[in-house]
Design a protein around this motif. Structure first.
Motif, PDB file in Angstrom:
ATOM      1  N   SER A 113      -2.669  10.165  -0.576  1.00 17.06           N
ATOM      2  CA  SER A 113      -3.734   9.303  -1.089  1.00 17.06           C
ATOM      3  C   SER A 113      -3.121   8.231  -1.989  1.00 17.06           C
ATOM      4  N   TYR A 114      -3.828   7.107  -2.086  1.00 19.93           N
ATOM      5  CA  TYR A 114      -3.329   5.991  -2.888  1.00 19.93           C
ATOM      6  C   TYR A 114      -3.575   6.277  -4.369  1.00 19.93           C
TER       7      TYR A 114
ATOM      8  N   ALA B  93      -7.321   1.995   3.072  1.00 17.92           N
ATOM      9  CA  ALA B  93      -7.885   2.937   4.042  1.00 17.92           C
ATOM     10  C   ALA B  93      -7.106   2.911   5.356  1.00 17.92           C
ATOM     11  N   LEU B  94      -6.769   1.719   5.841  1.00 17.44           N
ATOM     12  CA  LEU B  94      -6.078   1.599   7.123  1.00 17.44           C
ATOM     13  C   LEU B  94      -4.650   2.137   7.054  1.00 17.44           C
ATOM     14  N   VAL B  95      -3.934   1.811   5.986  1.00 20.09           N
ATOM     15  CA  VAL B  95      -2.562   2.304   5.856  1.00 20.09           C
ATOM     16  C   VAL B  95      -2.554   3.811   5.623  1.00 20.09           C
ATOM     17  N   THR B  96      -3.492   4.310   4.834  1.00 20.08           N
ATOM     18  CA  THR B  96      -3.580   5.753   4.607  1.00 20.08           C
ATOM     19  C   THR B  96      -3.854   6.483   5.919  1.00 20.08           C
TER      20      THR B  96
ATOM     21  N   VAL C 268       0.834  -1.203   0.000  1.00 21.36           N
ATOM     22  CA  VAL C 268       0.000   0.000   0.000  1.00 21.36           C
ATOM     23  C   VAL C 268       0.868   1.251   0.000  1.00 21.36           C
ATOM     24  N   LEU C 269       1.881   1.306   0.869  1.00 21.30           N
ATOM     25  CA  LEU C 269       2.751   2.475   0.922  1.00 21.30           C
ATOM     26  C   LEU C 269       3.418   2.749  -0.423  1.00 21.30           C
ATOM     27  N   GLY C 270       3.704   1.676  -1.156  1.00 20.75           N
ATOM     28  CA  GLY C 270       4.338   1.822  -2.465  1.00 20.75           C
ATOM     29  C   GLY C 270       3.467   2.528  -3.484  1.00 20.75           C
ATOM     30  N   GLY C 271       2.207   2.750  -3.167  1.00 21.00           N
ATOM     31  CA  GLY C 271       1.300   3.428  -4.082  1.00 21.00           C
ATOM     32  C   GLY C 271       0.706   4.705  -3.524  1.00 21.00           C
ATOM     33  N   ILE C 272       1.156   5.143  -2.341  1.00 13.60           N
ATOM     34  CA  ILE C 272       0.635   6.372  -1.747  1.00 13.60           C
ATOM     35  C   ILE C 272       1.521   7.546  -2.150  1.00 13.60           C
TER      36      ILE C 272
ATOM     37  N   PRO D 177       1.580   2.488  -7.700  1.00 11.64           N
ATOM     38  CA  PRO D 177       3.005   2.634  -7.997  1.00 11.64           C
ATOM     39  C   PRO D 177       3.292   3.206  -9.386  1.00 11.64           C
ATOM     40  N   THR D 178       2.472   2.875 -10.378  1.00 15.30           N
ATOM     41  CA  THR D 178       2.727   3.363 -11.732  1.00 15.30           C
ATOM     42  C   THR D 178       2.654   4.881 -11.792  1.00 15.30           C
ATOM     43  N   ALA D 179       1.645   5.455 -11.165  1.00 11.51           N
ATOM     44  CA  ALA D 179       1.517   6.917 -11.153  1.00 11.51           C
ATOM     45  C   ALA D 179       2.707   7.561 -10.449  1.00 11.51           C
ATOM     46  N   LEU D 180       3.174   6.949  -9.374  1.00 11.70           N
ATOM     47  CA  LEU D 180       4.321   7.502  -8.654  1.00 11.70           C
ATOM     48  C   LEU D 180       5.605   7.384  -9.472  1.00 11.70           C
ATOM     49  N   LEU D 181       5.761   6.270 -10.171  1.00 12.53           N
ATOM     50  CA  LEU D 181       6.941   6.108 -11.023  1.00 12.53           C
ATOM     51  C   LEU D 181       6.938   7.124 -12.160  1.00 12.53           C
TER      52      LEU D 181
END
Length: 199
Positions: A127-128, A178-181, A117-121, A131-135
């Motif tokens: 917000s999530y 939701a929980l990790v966010t 989850v963190l890899g996509g926030i 990973p593709t958007a972050l890369l």
């Protein structure tokens, strides 16, 4: 790789998360290449754990166990010492059990799920986005960086493009997102990206 080595890797988490965690905005300009996402772990590396349904108790236990696990020392990589590794594994098992996990494997599954989850926030919006958007965001920042040496920039671009080409693993469950966010600040601070100290 033993269970302890896997848990110790998670505890040090200089790599959390084995996911492609976007560096904070200030570090984007430095263009650290992303760590491989769980579905892109190099051959011979330990396989990531399965996604589990996280609970707040698991998040709290993971946060409590991390500092203790980070203090453990195993054998030096260049001089394997089975006795030292066995002792450290026993200590790690005691730490995770004391913090509410049934075993090191259960701890690692929770850690891997949080990593996914963190890899996509997005650290800026908290917000999530995946990973593709972050890369893609990281790639744009690297390409726009005029101060980065050409050789370093070319290597960073190559690595980011390779990570993009490898594709994205399945999206984590909405409950886990939701929980990790909700716990993003302490988790990101504990997992080593430093963003949790910023507001």
């Amino acid at each position: 790789m033993t269970i302890f080595s896997r848990a110790f890797r998670a505890a040090s988490l200089s790599a959390l998360l084995t996911g492609a965690v976007l560096a904070p905005a200030t570090a984007l300009a430095q263009a650290r290449p992303p760590a491989p996402a769980p579905d892109r772990v190099p051959a011979g590396a330990p396989e990531p754990g399965k996604e589990i349904a996280l609970t707040q108790a698991q998040i709290d236990g993971l946060l409590a166990a991390q500092p203790e696990l980070a203090k453990l020392s195993g054998a030096a990589p260049d001089k394997p010492d089975p006795k030292a590794e066995e002792q450290a594994q026993g200590q790690a098992e005691a730490i995770v059990k004391r913090n509410g996990f049934e075993s090191l494997e259960a701890f690692q599954d929770a850690s891997d799920t949080v990593d996914a989850v963190l890899g996509g926030i997005d650290p800026e919006t908290k917000s999530y986005v995946g990973p593709t958007a972050l890369l893609k965001k990281q790639l744009a920042a690297v390409q726009a960086d005029k101060g980065m040496p050409a050789k370093e920039k070319a290597e960073a671009v190559k690595e980011i493009k390779a990570a993009l080409a490898a594709g994205e693993s399945a999206k984590p469950s909405q409950g886990n997102i939701a929980l990790v966010t909700k716990n993003y600040a302490p988790l990101s601070a504990a997992m080593g990206d430093g963003e949790g100290t910023q507001k």
